[in-house]
Each structure stands twice: as structure tokens, then as C-alpha cells.
Design an enzyme around this catalytic site. Structure first.
Site, PDB file in Angstrom:
ATOM      1  CB  CYS A  85      -0.915  -0.020   1.222  1.00 27.32           C
ATOM      2  SG  CYS A  85      -1.935   1.464   1.376  1.00 27.32           S
ATOM      3  CB  CYS A  88      -0.408   2.011   5.729  1.00 30.16           C
ATOM      4  SG  CYS A  88      -1.131   0.494   5.061  1.00 30.16           S
ATOM      5  CB  CYS A 134      -5.153  -0.637   2.270  1.00 31.34           C
ATOM      6  SG  CYS A 134      -3.944  -1.070   3.545  1.00 31.34           S
ATOM      7  CB  CYS A 157      -9.054  -4.250 -11.942  1.00 27.92           C
ATOM      8  SG  CYS A 157      -8.617  -3.228 -13.345  1.00 27.92           S
TER       9      CYS A 157
END
Length: 181
Positions: A85, A88, A134, A157
Site C-alpha cells: 500500500c 501505509c 487496504c 484490478c
């Protein structure tokens, strides 16, 4: 002339209403689920996210944007590694599950860990989709569809702007940048 135009507009308005109603009633491709993040949830103010991310990363990850097809950094990257991510740093997808979907966005058949991502119903743009977030910081990553390859049949996707590729040790390749915090 005015009456003729009105006679055409009414059926078109009815059809548009039916399309909108049907798109709102449709079930998402993947059921909603809340993932469990690695470590503590990351919660930051809007100002803190703006300071940390580029304008494009912020638009996509924090404001649920979408980058244009075939423009993202990772849509055709072949480098082996783990996609994390951008907000984070939580590991999200392994390059071993990446495949060429022909869509112009990086596509994966499964997350690295099912708990790394959450899904929720997205009924924007007159369609019903499953949004992928996330699980650690709620960053918008993209959408998941049920038209992917076996064994999962899923196509995650994703937007390159929401990801950071961390090459495996010994790998070199374009697109790697420091992990998010």
C-alpha cells in the site's frame, strides 16, 4: 416540434431510470468483507495524507479516483516482488499472482493475504462493483471482478498510484520506490 421532442424525452427518461434502478439493485461481484490489518489501523488527517502522498496518489488512494488505463507505473511491469500500500506499506499483492488482463491496469488473481484487503459495494458511475481497500488504512486500491483466471476466478484490478512495488531481494527493476508509512 416541442411536442415531438417531449414524446422522445419521456421514454428516454424512463429507460435511464430503469437502468439506474437495475444497476443499484445488482449484487456486487464479490461480497463485502472486512480484512484484518497487519498491526494497528493507520488513521491520519486529510492534511497528513496530502503531505505524505503525491497529488495523484492522494486523488486515487484517498479520494477513490482511478488512473487512466495504460498510464500507471505498474500496468505492464514484470518485476518480481511484493506490491504494498502506498499509504501505509502493508503488503497487498504478490507479483506471482499478477497477470495481463488486457485492461491497462495491474491485475492480480488474489491478494497476498485475504485479510490485507477489505471489499465493499461501490454503486458509483451507474454500475455495481466491489471496491478493494487496504485493510490497514482504508486506501482505495481499485475494484475486484469475477472474470479472472483460475484458480480464484477473480481479477483484482488495481491502480498503480495506490501501490508500491518492493522487488524481492536480488531483483532489479523499474518502478520500485521507498515504502509508505
Amino acid at each position: 416540434m416541442r411536442k415531438k421532442l417531449c414524446n422522445r424525452a419521456v421514454p428516454l427518461a424512463i429507460m435511464a431510470g430503469l437502468v439506474l434502478l437495475l444497476s443499484r439493485a445488482a449484487a456486487p461481484p464479490v461480497p463485502e468483507r472486512e480484512g484484518r490489518p497487519v498491526g494497528e489501523k493507520v488513521v491520519k488527517s486529510d492534511a497528513e495524507w496530502r503531505e505524505q502522498l503525491t497529488p495523484e496518489q492522494y486523488r486515487v488512494a484517498r479520494k477513490h479516483g482511478t488512473e487512466p488505463a495504460f498510464t500507471g507505473e505498474y500496468w505492464d511491469t514484470k518485476t518480481d516482488g511484493v506490491y504494498t500500500c502506498v499509504c501505509c506499506g502493508q503488503p497487498l499483492f504478490d507479483a506471482h499472482t499478477k497477470f495481463d488482463s488486457g485492461t491497462g491496469w495491474p491485475s492480480f488473481s488474489a491478494p497476498a493475504d485475504p485479510d490485507a484487503v477489505s471489499t465493499r459495494t461501490d454503486r458509483s458511475h451507474m454500475m455495481t462493483r466491489s471496491e478493494v481497500l487496504c485493510s490497514r488504512c482504508d486506501a482505495h486500491l481499485g475494484h475486484v471482478f469475477d472474470d479472472g483466471p483460475e484458480p480464484t476466478g477473480l481479477r483484482y484490478c488495481m491502480n498503480s498510484a495506490a501501490l508500491n512495488l518492493v522487488p524481492r531481494e536480488g531483483e532489479t527493476g523499474s518502478g520500485a520506490k521507498p515504502g509508505g508509512q
